[in-house]
Design a protein around this motif. Structure first.
Motif, short mmCIF file in Angstrom:
data_model
loop_
_atom_site.label_atom_id
_atom_site.label_comp_id
_atom_site.label_asym_id
_atom_site.label_seq_id
_atom_site.Cartn_x
_atom_site.Cartn_y
_atom_site.Cartn_z
N ALA A 116 0.79 -1.24 0.00
CA ALA A 116 0.00 0.00 0.00
C ALA A 116 0.82 1.29 0.00
O ALA A 116 0.26 2.36 -0.22
CB ALA A 116 -0.93 0.01 1.21
N CYS A 117 2.10 1.22 0.24
CA CYS A 117 2.86 2.46 0.39
C CYS A 117 3.96 2.61 -0.65
O CYS A 117 4.36 3.72 -0.98
CB CYS A 117 3.49 2.54 1.78
N VAL A 118 4.46 1.49 -1.15
CA VAL A 118 5.65 1.53 -2.00
C VAL A 118 5.42 2.36 -3.26
O VAL A 118 6.35 2.99 -3.77
CB VAL A 118 6.11 0.09 -2.36
N ALA A 119 4.18 2.37 -3.74
CA ALA A 119 3.89 3.08 -4.99
C ALA A 119 4.38 4.51 -4.92
O ALA A 119 4.95 5.04 -5.88
CB ALA A 119 2.40 3.04 -5.29
N CYS A 120 4.17 5.16 -3.79
CA CYS A 120 4.64 6.54 -3.66
C CYS A 120 5.97 6.61 -2.91
O CYS A 120 6.87 7.34 -3.31
CB CYS A 120 3.60 7.39 -2.92
N HIS A 121 6.07 5.86 -1.82
CA HIS A 121 7.24 6.00 -0.96
C HIS A 121 8.47 5.28 -1.51
O HIS A 121 9.58 5.54 -1.06
CB HIS A 121 6.91 5.55 0.46
N GLY A 122 8.26 4.40 -2.49
CA GLY A 122 9.41 3.76 -3.11
C GLY A 122 10.07 4.68 -4.11
O GLY A 122 11.29 4.69 -4.27
N LYS A 166 -0.21 9.26 13.18
CA LYS A 166 -1.45 10.05 13.07
C LYS A 166 -1.59 10.60 11.64
O LYS A 166 -2.65 10.50 11.03
CB LYS A 166 -1.40 11.19 14.09
N HIS A 167 -0.49 11.16 11.14
CA HIS A 167 -0.53 11.72 9.78
C HIS A 167 -0.78 10.63 8.74
O HIS A 167 -1.46 10.85 7.75
CB HIS A 167 0.78 12.45 9.46
N ALA A 168 -0.20 9.45 8.97
CA ALA A 168 -0.38 8.36 8.01
C ALA A 168 -1.82 7.85 8.04
O ALA A 168 -2.38 7.46 7.02
CB ALA A 168 0.59 7.22 8.31
N ASN A 170 -0.40 15.80 0.45
CA ASN A 170 -0.59 14.82 -0.63
C ASN A 170 -0.57 13.37 -0.15
O ASN A 170 -0.70 12.45 -0.96
CB ASN A 170 0.48 15.00 -1.71
N MET A 171 -0.38 13.19 1.14
CA MET A 171 -0.40 11.83 1.68
C MET A 171 -1.85 11.47 2.00
O MET A 171 -2.47 12.09 2.87
CB MET A 171 0.46 11.80 2.95
N PRO A 172 -2.43 10.50 1.24
CA PRO A 172 -3.85 10.16 1.49
C PRO A 172 -4.00 9.37 2.79
O PRO A 172 -3.06 8.68 3.19
CB PRO A 172 -4.22 9.29 0.29
C1 HEC Z 1 -0.55 8.28 -3.29
C2 HEC Z 1 0.79 8.36 -2.78
C3 HEC Z 1 1.06 7.86 -1.37
C4 HEC Z 1 0.80 6.61 -0.85
C5 HEC Z 1 0.14 5.42 -1.54
C6 HEC Z 1 1.29 6.63 0.51
N1 HEC Z 1 1.83 7.86 0.79
FE1 HEC Z 1 2.64 8.42 2.59
N2 HEC Z 1 3.04 10.27 1.81
C7 HEC Z 1 2.77 10.68 0.51
C8 HEC Z 1 3.20 12.04 0.34
C9 HEC Z 1 3.08 12.84 -0.94
C10 HEC Z 1 3.78 12.44 1.57
C11 HEC Z 1 4.35 13.80 1.93
C12 HEC Z 1 3.22 14.64 2.47
C13 HEC Z 1 3.73 16.00 2.89
O1 HEC Z 1 4.42 16.08 3.91
O2 HEC Z 1 3.43 16.95 2.18
C14 HEC Z 1 3.67 11.31 2.46
C15 HEC Z 1 4.10 11.31 3.77
C16 HEC Z 1 4.00 10.24 4.65
C17 HEC Z 1 4.44 10.25 6.01
C18 HEC Z 1 5.12 11.40 6.74
C19 HEC Z 1 4.08 12.27 7.35
C20 HEC Z 1 4.72 13.43 8.08
O3 HEC Z 1 4.10 13.90 9.05
O4 HEC Z 1 5.81 13.87 7.72
C21 HEC Z 1 4.18 9.03 6.53
C22 HEC Z 1 4.47 8.55 7.94
C23 HEC Z 1 3.56 8.25 5.49
N3 HEC Z 1 3.44 9.02 4.35
C24 HEC Z 1 3.13 6.95 5.62
C25 HEC Z 1 2.53 6.21 4.63
C26 HEC Z 1 2.11 4.84 4.79
C27 HEC Z 1 2.25 4.03 6.08
C28 HEC Z 1 1.59 4.44 3.59
C29 HEC Z 1 1.02 3.08 3.24
C30 HEC Z 1 0.01 2.55 4.14
C31 HEC Z 1 1.66 5.57 2.68
N4 HEC Z 1 2.25 6.60 3.35
C32 HEC Z 1 1.21 5.55 1.37
C33 HEC Z 1 2.15 9.93 -0.48
C34 HEC Z 1 1.71 8.62 -0.34
#
Ligand code: HEC
Ligand code: HEC
Length: 266
Positions: free
Chosen positions: A89-95, A123-125, A131-133
């Motif tokens: 669920a996360c790698v698509a963006c975080h990878g 909490k943010h996750a 842009n983090m959904p």
């Molecule tokens: C659609 C793309 C996308 C997906 C899928 C995604 N993320 Fe993210 N995530 C982001 C983006 C973009 C940010 C940066 C947001 C910002 O700080 O502006 C982020 C930031 C974060 C942060 C940092 C928040 C902070 O306070 O700095 C965490 C933790 C995180 N994601 C966890 C996850 C987890 C766990 C998953 C999978 C379950 C996930 N993300 C899936 C796009 C995504």
């Protein structure tokens, strides 16, 4: 003309009856057919969801999201590990850093974020941020699963967060029982009544009380895990020893009895 007129007047009473019956039957037949058609259409639009086949089809449809939850209602719900959640669920963006998501193993991307602390990151996750959904767009993930994925990612970039083991609401209730120290003496009675039928003779590989060799690895799991396995079942061990009505206190005491008999310290 005269001829046909003569024929009509020569209609017999039988023919009259037959034509009346036929005249009634035709519309009746049409009505029956229409009703049957309507029933048939409704039947096909509202599948019988109680049927085995229908349920199987429903399970098949929701499989990607509910494999664990739907297949067997008595099965222990196993939450995914941080890595499993991340990969799914996360790698698509975080990878890749898509949408400027902080990248896996990238200390520069994560540096200032880690300073917020684990709880805020989780909490943010869960809730989403910019842009983090929320839950990475995967509403089916539990809080624990998201928290594990956060620890997995953050730790890859230098953090040392400890992911929660299990924080499901179901687990929260028995935890209270576990917290109250089990009473092995009281548990002995429960054991004799409910558990001995398998554990005394080693039925299906049930470890016998006091058989230290059979219990060593089990004891090493710790009392709470053993209690959890006794509560939810594991392999040949049925949930609550097959006694759904057994109270959690009684069960905890019985596990406490087995645990201490095998040398475990409460
Ligand atoms: C659609 C793309 C996308 C997906 C899928 C995604 N993320 Fe993210 N995530 C982001 C983006 C973009 C940010 C940066 C947001 C910002 O700080 O502006 C982020 C930031 C974060 C942060 C940092 C928040 C902070 O306070 O700095 C965490 C933790 C995180 N994601 C966890 C996850 C987890 C766990 C998953 C999978 C379950 C996930 N993300 C899936 C796009 C995504
Ligand atoms: C129908 C037979 C049966 C009954 C009844 C039964 N057990 Fe078990 N139990 C087993 C079997 C088989 C195992 C070994 C499972 C395995 O590890 O494969 C087991 C294992 C266990 C374990 C170890 C779990 C682990 O993680 O290693 C505990 C604790 C336990 N039982 C507690 C109880 C208690 C408490 C009761 C009574 C309330 C009970 N059992 C009743 C069959 C039974």
């Amino acid at each position: 003309m005269a001829d046909s007129h003569a024929k009509m007047t020569r209609t017999t009473p039988m023919e009259v009856v037959a034509s009346i019956v036929a005249g009634l039957l035709a519309p009746l037949l049409a009505i029956v057919l229409i009703v049957m058609l309507v029933l048939d259409i409704r039947g096909s639009q509202q599948p019988d969801t109680s049927g085995d086949a229908a349920q199987q089809a429903a399970i098949e449809r929701i499989k990607p999201f509910a494999t664990l939850a739907a297949v067997d209602p008595t099965a222990v719900v196993v939450e995914k590990s941080g890595q499993e959640v991340y990969d799914a669920a996360c790698v698509a963006c975080h990878g890749t850093g898509a949408l400027a998501a902080p990248r896996f193993e990238n200390k520069a991307d994560w540096g200032s974020r880690l300073g917020q602390g684990y709880d805020i990151l989780v909490k943010h996750a869960i809730e989403g941020i910019r842009n983090m959904p929320p839950r990475g767009g995967n509403a089916d993930l539990t809080d624990t699963e998201v928290a594990r994925a956060v620890a997995y990612m953050a730790n890859s970039a230098g953090a040392d967060f400890k992911a929660p083991e299990a924080a499901t609401p179901e687990a929260a209730a028995p935890a209270a029982v576990v917290a109250a120290k089990p009473d092995p003496a009281a548990g002995k009675k429960i054991y004799q009544n409910v558990c001995a039928m398998c554990h005394a003779a080693g039925v299906a590989g049930a470890p016998k009380p006091g058989d230290k060799a059979a219990w060593a690895d089990r004891i090493a799991q710790g009392y709470p895990t053993l209690y959890d396995h006794a509560l939810n079942g594991i392999r040949g061990m049925p949930a609550k020893g097959g006694n759904p009505s057994l109270s959690e206190t009684d069960l905890a005491n019985a596990v406490g009895y087995l645990y201490t008999e095998a040398g475990g310290k409460l």
